[in-house]
Design an enzyme around this catalytic site. Sequence first.
Site, PDB file in Angstrom:
ATOM      1  CE1 TYR A   1       4.108 -22.482 -12.273  1.00 45.12           C
ATOM      2  CE2 TYR A   1       5.364 -23.682 -13.913  1.00 45.12           C
ATOM      3  CZ  TYR A   1       5.172 -23.305 -12.606  1.00 45.12           C
ATOM      4  OH  TYR A   1       6.027 -23.753 -11.627  1.00 45.12           O
ATOM      5  N   GLY A   2      -0.508 -19.796 -15.812  1.00 48.66           N
ATOM      6  CA  GLY A   2      -1.362 -19.070 -16.733  1.00 48.66           C
ATOM      7  C   GLY A   2      -2.811 -19.271 -16.349  1.00 48.66           C
TER       8      GLY A   2
END
Length: 320
Positions: free
Chosen positions: A52-53
């Site tokens: 997530y990123g």
Amino acid sequence: MPQITGKNVGSIGYGLMGLTWRANPPSQTQSFAAMRTALSLGANFWNGGELYGTPERNSLHLLNEYFTERPDDADKVVLSIKGGLKPGEMAPDGSEKNVRRSIDECLRVLDGKKFLDIFECARVDPATPIETTVGAIAEYVKVGKVGGVGLSEVSAETIRRAAKVTKIAAVEVEFSLWATDILENGIAEACAELNIPIVAYSPLGRGFLTGQIKSPDDIPDDDFRKHMPRFQPDVFDQNMELVRQVEQLASKKKCTSGQVALAWIKAQSGKDGNPVLIPIPGATTEERIKENMKDVELNEDDLAEIKGILSKVTITGGRY
């Protein structure tokens, strides 16, 4: 109250994806406010990801910062993290070597600020037997570095194979009024048989069920939903029929369509042979989290009405 890895969790959890994985992530101040609000309202099962990123800035970094500022919250949160992809790529690698790399990296970034309650590989690696993948995670459980083994986006067969190797703490799959596949494809049945709770991601249909998106033009050009089959112009209006009918029920209940969608998932938990189901809506603002956490009760007439809606409305387009 549901339990995951022997710890009590709320009936609704919290998805962290939007706090770090978007074109313009919210500020740390806004993220912290959202996280505090979720926890204060009972959403203590948090779901994040190494993916997530970027490798330099993802859920783990935000969590480190949050628990550095609020160390007393660490024991209140049950944390599940997805990893197991090739570094910097959206490609699964469930080999023992990469699973170890991924877990070690998550533990390094958390830096002891928060125990890693569940680790799961985000997707199954077709080149690696699931037995090898979950076996590698299980070694970390045995030595107390991880609390439990999770599975994500798996078939019923894979769940059963994995469960023969080690205890499975939770299975994360998409589930909502927009995506009811697990009730027909054997996943819910397998989890019920094995007493495995299901963590339902995208319980609001990636925002579709909130009614906030009225046309394809409402989706920003840099939003990944712009490329998803169910949001395309040629099927959008047809799929909106589900939202329109849910909105009618919500109006009668004096609540929002999103609240009806979440209440429906909670109503399926433990019902008709289903396993425990825990929706994990993601939100970046305190206002939206408060809306998601408001308890709405659906009676048998409401549930029958929703069943009728689902029998009449056909969702067109694949999930991905």
